[in-house]
Enzyme design. Structure first.
Site, PDB file in Angstrom:
ATOM      1  N   CYS A 160       6.882  42.601  60.795  1.00  0.00           N
ATOM      2  CA  CYS A 160       7.281  41.636  60.285  1.00  0.00           C
ATOM      3  C   CYS A 160       6.202  40.327  59.928  1.00  0.00           C
ATOM      4  O   CYS A 160       5.011  40.473  59.968  1.00  0.00           O
ATOM      5  CB  CYS A 160       8.542  41.012  61.104  1.00  0.00           C
ATOM      6  SG  CYS A 160       9.546  42.463  61.451  1.00  0.00           S
ATOM      7  N   LEU A 167      10.559  44.158  58.355  1.00  0.00           N
ATOM      8  CA  LEU A 167      10.189  45.393  58.060  1.00  0.00           C
ATOM      9  C   LEU A 167      10.856  46.531  59.293  1.00  0.00           C
ATOM     10  O   LEU A 167      10.358  46.105  60.334  1.00  0.00           O
ATOM     11  CB  LEU A 167       8.717  45.791  58.085  1.00  0.00           C
ATOM     12  CG  LEU A 167       8.387  47.262  57.836  1.00  0.00           C
ATOM     13  CD1 LEU A 167       8.612  47.898  56.485  1.00  0.00           C
ATOM     14  CD2 LEU A 167       6.683  47.390  57.835  1.00  0.00           C
ATOM     15  N   ILE A 192      11.530  48.896  61.950  1.00  0.00           N
ATOM     16  CA  ILE A 192      11.138  50.311  62.400  1.00  0.00           C
ATOM     17  C   ILE A 192      11.861  50.688  63.555  1.00  0.00           C
ATOM     18  O   ILE A 192      12.023  51.972  63.823  1.00  0.00           O
ATOM     19  CB  ILE A 192       9.545  49.592  63.042  1.00  0.00           C
ATOM     20  CG1 ILE A 192       8.750  49.000  61.917  1.00  0.00           C
ATOM     21  CG2 ILE A 192       8.984  50.898  63.704  1.00  0.00           C
ATOM     22  CD1 ILE A 192       8.314  50.236  60.749  1.00  0.00           C
ATOM     23  N   ASN A 204       7.277  38.902  65.452  1.00  0.00           N
ATOM     24  CA  ASN A 204       6.391  40.048  64.773  1.00  0.00           C
ATOM     25  C   ASN A 204       5.787  41.070  65.713  1.00  0.00           C
ATOM     26  O   ASN A 204       4.960  40.560  66.506  1.00  0.00           O
ATOM     27  CB  ASN A 204       5.166  39.248  63.927  1.00  0.00           C
ATOM     28  CG  ASN A 204       4.437  40.131  63.028  1.00  0.00           C
ATOM     29  OD1 ASN A 204       4.553  41.393  62.794  1.00  0.00           O
ATOM     30  ND2 ASN A 204       3.164  39.794  63.002  1.00  0.00           N
ATOM     31  N   GLY A 205       5.945  42.258  65.482  1.00  0.00           N
ATOM     32  CA  GLY A 205       5.220  43.245  66.305  1.00  0.00           C
ATOM     33  C   GLY A 205       6.089  44.416  66.854  1.00  0.00           C
ATOM     34  O   GLY A 205       7.196  44.576  66.357  1.00  0.00           O
ATOM     35  N   GLU A 206       5.741  45.027  67.887  1.00  0.00           N
ATOM     36  CA  GLU A 206       6.418  45.959  68.683  1.00  0.00           C
ATOM     37  C   GLU A 206       6.386  45.717  69.973  1.00  0.00           C
ATOM     38  O   GLU A 206       4.946  45.717  70.639  1.00  0.00           O
ATOM     39  CB  GLU A 206       6.112  47.250  68.380  1.00  0.00           C
ATOM     40  CG  GLU A 206       6.087  47.782  66.541  1.00  0.00           C
ATOM     41  CD  GLU A 206       7.595  47.716  66.260  1.00  0.00           C
ATOM     42  OE1 GLU A 206       8.526  47.700  67.158  1.00  0.00           O
ATOM     43  OE2 GLU A 206       7.803  47.882  65.009  1.00  0.00           O
ATOM     44  N   ASP A 220      13.881  46.439  70.082  1.00  0.00           N
ATOM     45  CA  ASP A 220      13.066  45.724  71.025  1.00  0.00           C
ATOM     46  C   ASP A 220      13.123  44.356  70.912  1.00  0.00           C
ATOM     47  O   ASP A 220      12.626  43.508  71.672  1.00  0.00           O
ATOM     48  CB  ASP A 220      11.632  46.307  70.918  1.00  0.00           C
ATOM     49  CG  ASP A 220      10.881  46.093  69.481  1.00  0.00           C
ATOM     50  OD1 ASP A 220      11.805  45.833  68.485  1.00  0.00           O
ATOM     51  OD2 ASP A 220       9.704  45.956  69.321  1.00  0.00           O
ATOM     52  N   GLY A 222      -7.480  54.804  64.730  1.00  0.00           N
ATOM     53  CA  GLY A 222      -8.324  54.837  66.030  1.00  0.00           C
ATOM     54  C   GLY A 222      -9.153  53.673  66.402  1.00  0.00           C
ATOM     55  O   GLY A 222     -10.132  53.923  66.880  1.00  0.00           O
TER      56      GLY A 222
END
Length: 575
Positions: free
Chosen positions: A2, A47, A49, A72-74, A97, A366
């Site tokens: 977000c 956004l 998810i 903002n994030g996960e 979450d 990665g």
């Protein structure tokens, strides 16, 4: 994933917060909402998810609670935390979450940070005490910028949102350091004087007009302890334990209610990621994406195609050409707000646009292995450089800078907390140079495509473990990432022991040939810009002439001039 924004103070009004969320539209437009109260406004671009329902929209507040959350994030371990909180009698109304973070903060306050495994930047506003608490994840995967004066505290996920409300001048010292030393600023700095970053692993408290900054992630102490634990570990055990941690990290980052894909190069890191993903039951649904430039000197397609053929992975290849340059350079200059990392960043941005067109919202990448595992060639030298594959000649051209600008520079002095040359270099790259700038580049370009980028190799458990292993597990036979290569050897021996390839695009050649006119446009624009007084254009044109004549050991100075011109144009547009 977000965008977050907020204003505390006299500028807190609906018009301003709307401008900020409009500026962050690309970061999330599944829902855009505001919280407004006298003296405080919060904004959120979502956004979706995890938990796609409207009940998980933000700003988030639960009944009878004073806290308002923008996040903002996960939080990757939200399922485990949720079960722990349920045992403590916490009630949940969503499967998000976001709500887990909210309840964790109610239960543990600032101490909840140590329990979070994720990438995050968030802020809690207390409607009762009129205090703000904000925090950023351990390595700074997610951004948090702020501005503060006597009357206002303003924060956002990107600089451009703050500049919708207040104007900020370019930071002469940071610009000088960029041109003289290649520095993109210290962890709390930006290229603008009055706009700061919340450093990675740090939280802040604001009670207007006072701000308090507190580091919460003590990497150094944790590594000192871990090094003692791993001092006598044998290779078999180390390989087994690290692989177990890696598989867990990947599993956590597969948690999403939307399609997941991943980017792939021909190197050790992404090849190992592909090999481990391929072992998952849902691997058949995965798509891999890789860019190329149709130049065999640089393209990694042979290695990429070899791995995807072996794993039978669906691969989509995206070609980046000189004709793509102008459009993407303008777009990325705006999106990044600050100088960024050259043509490879542009190619990566185009790649993410194609990923989004495929309907994929979450992408695994990665990033982070070289810093944790001592993968760069300069880790094996006594120099203090931090550019992989750099020749002996300097990539910086100080002769084109005015004496006034040189005086403004202050060579970065990075801490050396371990008293060990290798560890101190790795620490510098993790927290001051390589990782901070790569995370900034990648956050902006992925969010420009409204996609979420996840880095399994930057799980703090993985980084701490690899960092703490004895040196012979990292470097052996003049090659970095020794133990990592041993793990990949089980899947592809030839890729496992391929040398580190520092360049991904023919940037040096393009700038002197197909993009020659573009370079000259930027030089001419600089000469008529407000920044012209800081540059010696006779010297600059002579350097450009030398470059065209074949003096191309490095193209970084050319890229710096082009980046500088775009930065000045953006600054002028905000005045």
């Amino acid at each position: 994933m977000c965008g977050i924004s907020g204003i505390i103070g006299s500028k807190a009004n609906t018009a301003h917060i709307t401008k900020m969320t409009d500026a962050l539209y690309h970061r999330g437009n599944d829902n855009i909402s505001h919280f407004t109260e006298k003296g405080i406004v919060l904004g959120h671009n979502r956004l979706s998810i995890i938990d796609l329902n409207a009940s998980a929209n933000q700003p988030f507040q639960k009944r009878n609670q004073p806290y308002i959350l923008v996040f903002n994030g996960e939080i990757y371990n939200y399922i485990e935390l949720k079960e722990e909180l349920k045992e403590l009698d916490h009630q949940f109304e969503t499967s998000s979450d976001t709500e887990v973070l909210y309840e964790a903060f109610l239960e543990w306050g600032e101490n909840c940070l140590e329990r979070l495994n994720g990438m995050f930047a968030f802020a809690f506003w207390n409607t009762a005490t009129k205090d703000l608490f904000a925090a950023r994840d351990r390595f700074g995967v997610k951004p948090f910028y702020y501005y503060m004066d006597e009357d206002n505290f303003i924060f956002a996920s990107e600089i451009k949102a703050i500049q919708e409300v207040v104007k900020a001048n370019l930071n002469k010292k940071v610009l000088a350091n960029y041109l003289m030393y290649g520095s993109y600023g210290l962890p709390d700095e930006t290229f603008y004087e009055t706009i700061h970053q919340l450093a990675a692993g740090t939280f802040l408290k604001v009670h207007q007009p006072k701000i308090q900054l507190t580091p919460w992630y003590d990497f150094v102490t944790r590594v000192h302890k871990k090094r003692k634990e791993l001092a006598d570990i044998d290779e078999t055990t180390a390989k087994k334990e690290y692989k177990k941690l890696l598989e867990k990290s990947i599993a956590l980052r597969f948690r999403a209610d939307v399609p997941v894909g991943f980017t792939l190069s021909g190197g050790v890191d992404s090849s190992l990621l592909l090999a481990l993903i391929n072992q998952r039951k849902d691997a058949g649904k995965m798509k891999a994406f890789s860019f190329y430039t149709d130049d065999k000197r640089y393209d990694e397609l042979p290695w990429v195609e070899k791995m995807t053929k072996k794993t039978q992975t669906d691969l989509k290849k995206i070609c980046f050409t000189p004709e793509d340059f102008s459009t993407w350079h303008k777009k990325m200059s705006y999106i990044q707000d600050e100088p960024y990392g050259g043509i490879p960043t542009l190619a990566y941005a185009k790649l993410f646009q194609e990923i989004a067109r495929e309907g994929i919202k979450v992408v695994l990448d990665g990033q982070g292995m070289d810093e944790a595992w001592a993968g760069y060639d300069y880790y094996q030298t006594s120099s203090d450089q931090n550019i992989q594959g750099q020749s002996a000649s300097s990539p910086f051209k100080l002769n084109v800078l005015s004496e006034d600008l040189k005086r403004a520079a202050k060579k970065p002095d990075y801490p050396k907390p371990f008293g060990n040359e290798l560890l101190d270099k790795q620490y510098r790259d993790l927290f001051y140079t390589k990782i901070p700038r790569a995370l900034r580049f990648n956050d902006r370009l992925s969010m420009a495509a409204t996609t979420e980028l996840r880095e399994p190799f930057l799980d703090y458990n993985l980084v701490e473990y690899a960092f703490s292993l004895p040196e012979h597990f990292k470097i052996r036979n003049e090659q970095g990432k020794y133990l990592l290569r041993q793990i990949l050897k089980e899947y592809s021996e030839d890729i496992a022991f391929a040398p580190k390839r520092p360049l991904q695009t023919p940037q040096r050649e393009w700038l002197a040939d197909e993009l020659q006119e573009e370079v000259e446009k930027h030089i001419n624009a600089l000469e008529s810009s407000t920044f012209a007084k800081y540059l010696n254009f006779d010297e600059m044109k002579e350097e450009w002439k030398n470059y065209l004549s074949g003096s191309q050991e490095s193209s970084f100075h050319i890229w710096q001039w082009m980046s500088l011109n775009e930065l000045i144009k953006i600054d002028v547009n905000h005045q």
